[in-house]
Design a protein around this motif. Structure first.
Motif, mmCIF file in Angstrom:
data_model
loop_
_atom_site.group_PDB
_atom_site.id
_atom_site.type_symbol
_atom_site.label_atom_id
_atom_site.label_comp_id
_atom_site.label_asym_id
_atom_site.label_seq_id
_atom_site.Cartn_x
_atom_site.Cartn_y
_atom_site.Cartn_z
ATOM 1 N N PHE A 89 43.189 43.919 -21.471
ATOM 2 C CA PHE A 89 43.945 45.113 -21.861
ATOM 3 C C PHE A 89 45.438 44.827 -21.887
ATOM 4 C CE2 PHE A 89 40.292 47.849 -20.266
ATOM 5 C CZ PHE A 89 39.870 48.180 -21.534
ATOM 6 N N ALA A 90 45.939 44.109 -20.876
ATOM 7 C CA ALA A 90 47.376 43.788 -20.826
ATOM 8 C C ALA A 90 47.762 42.907 -22.011
ATOM 9 C CB ALA A 90 47.704 43.080 -19.510
ATOM 10 N N PHE A 91 46.935 41.934 -22.348
ATOM 11 C CA PHE A 91 47.218 41.053 -23.476
ATOM 12 C C PHE A 91 47.261 41.853 -24.783
ATOM 13 C CE2 PHE A 91 45.755 38.175 -26.860
ATOM 14 C CZ PHE A 91 46.753 37.224 -26.785
ATOM 15 N N ARG A 92 46.259 42.729 -24.980
ATOM 16 C CA ARG A 92 46.246 43.540 -26.206
ATOM 17 C C ARG A 92 47.465 44.466 -26.270
ATOM 18 N NH1 ARG A 92 41.146 45.336 -24.859
ATOM 19 N NH2 ARG A 92 39.934 43.455 -24.708
ATOM 20 N N ILE A 94 50.476 43.908 -24.938
ATOM 21 C CA ILE A 94 51.655 43.084 -25.231
ATOM 22 C C ILE A 94 51.671 42.675 -26.711
ATOM 23 C CG2 ILE A 94 52.746 40.844 -24.763
ATOM 24 C CD1 ILE A 94 51.855 41.203 -21.828
ATOM 25 N N ILE A 95 50.509 42.303 -27.250
ATOM 26 C CA ILE A 95 50.426 41.921 -28.668
ATOM 27 C C ILE A 95 50.734 43.130 -29.544
ATOM 28 C CG2 ILE A 95 48.842 41.131 -30.470
ATOM 29 C CD1 ILE A 95 49.807 38.937 -28.566
ATOM 30 N N ALA A 96 50.288 44.323 -29.132
ATOM 31 C CA ALA A 96 50.523 45.531 -29.939
ATOM 32 C C ALA A 96 52.005 45.871 -29.955
ATOM 33 C CB ALA A 96 49.719 46.689 -29.380
ATOM 34 N N LEU A 97 52.759 45.531 -28.914
ATOM 35 C CA LEU A 97 54.192 45.797 -28.898
ATOM 36 C C LEU A 97 54.929 44.995 -29.969
ATOM 37 C CD1 LEU A 97 55.025 45.808 -25.068
ATOM 38 C CD2 LEU A 97 54.923 47.774 -26.602
ATOM 39 N N GLY A 98 54.432 43.825 -30.280
ATOM 40 C CA GLY A 98 55.088 42.942 -31.235
ATOM 41 C C GLY A 98 54.833 43.342 -32.682
ATOM 42 N N SER A 99 53.829 44.148 -32.948
ATOM 43 C CA SER A 99 53.542 44.482 -34.347
ATOM 44 C C SER A 99 54.019 45.850 -34.734
ATOM 45 C CB SER A 99 52.051 44.387 -34.625
ATOM 46 O OG SER A 99 51.317 45.199 -33.733
#
Length: 99
Positions: A89-92, A94-99
């Protein structure tokens, strides 16, 4: 051999400093005497004597130990599942913040 220095002590006035050659002297110990060989029959007797010293667990002790191992495996599996899910969940996020 050089003597270890202890704090607060000064070298004696007449003492000579050791040279590097004297400090690097190597002493070789005499080889250890060889042990007498054990015959195969003596070896077998020794193995059987050691085997008689073994204390085997009872059926009850084996059962309790097996159940405890199973419980610890379940606890470890749940722990690692929770950690893996949380990191996913944390990885998803963080990745969602970049897009």
């Amino acid at each position: 051999m050089a003597k270890a220095k202890s704090p607060g002590k000064r070298p004696q006035a007449g003492a000579k400093p050791q040279t590097a050659a004297a400090a690097a002297a190597i002493t070789i110990d005499a080889p250890a005497p060889k042990k007498p060989r054990t015959s195969p029959s003596d070896f077998y007797k020794q193995v059987m004597a050691e085997g008689r010293k073994i204390v085997w667990p009872s059926r009850k002790e084996t059962w309790i130990t097996s159940v405890m191992v199973f419980i610890m495996v379940v606890i470890a599996a749940i722990f690692f599942w929770v950690v893996d899910t949380g990191l996913g969940f944390a990885f998803r996020y963080i990745i969602a913040l970049g897009s």
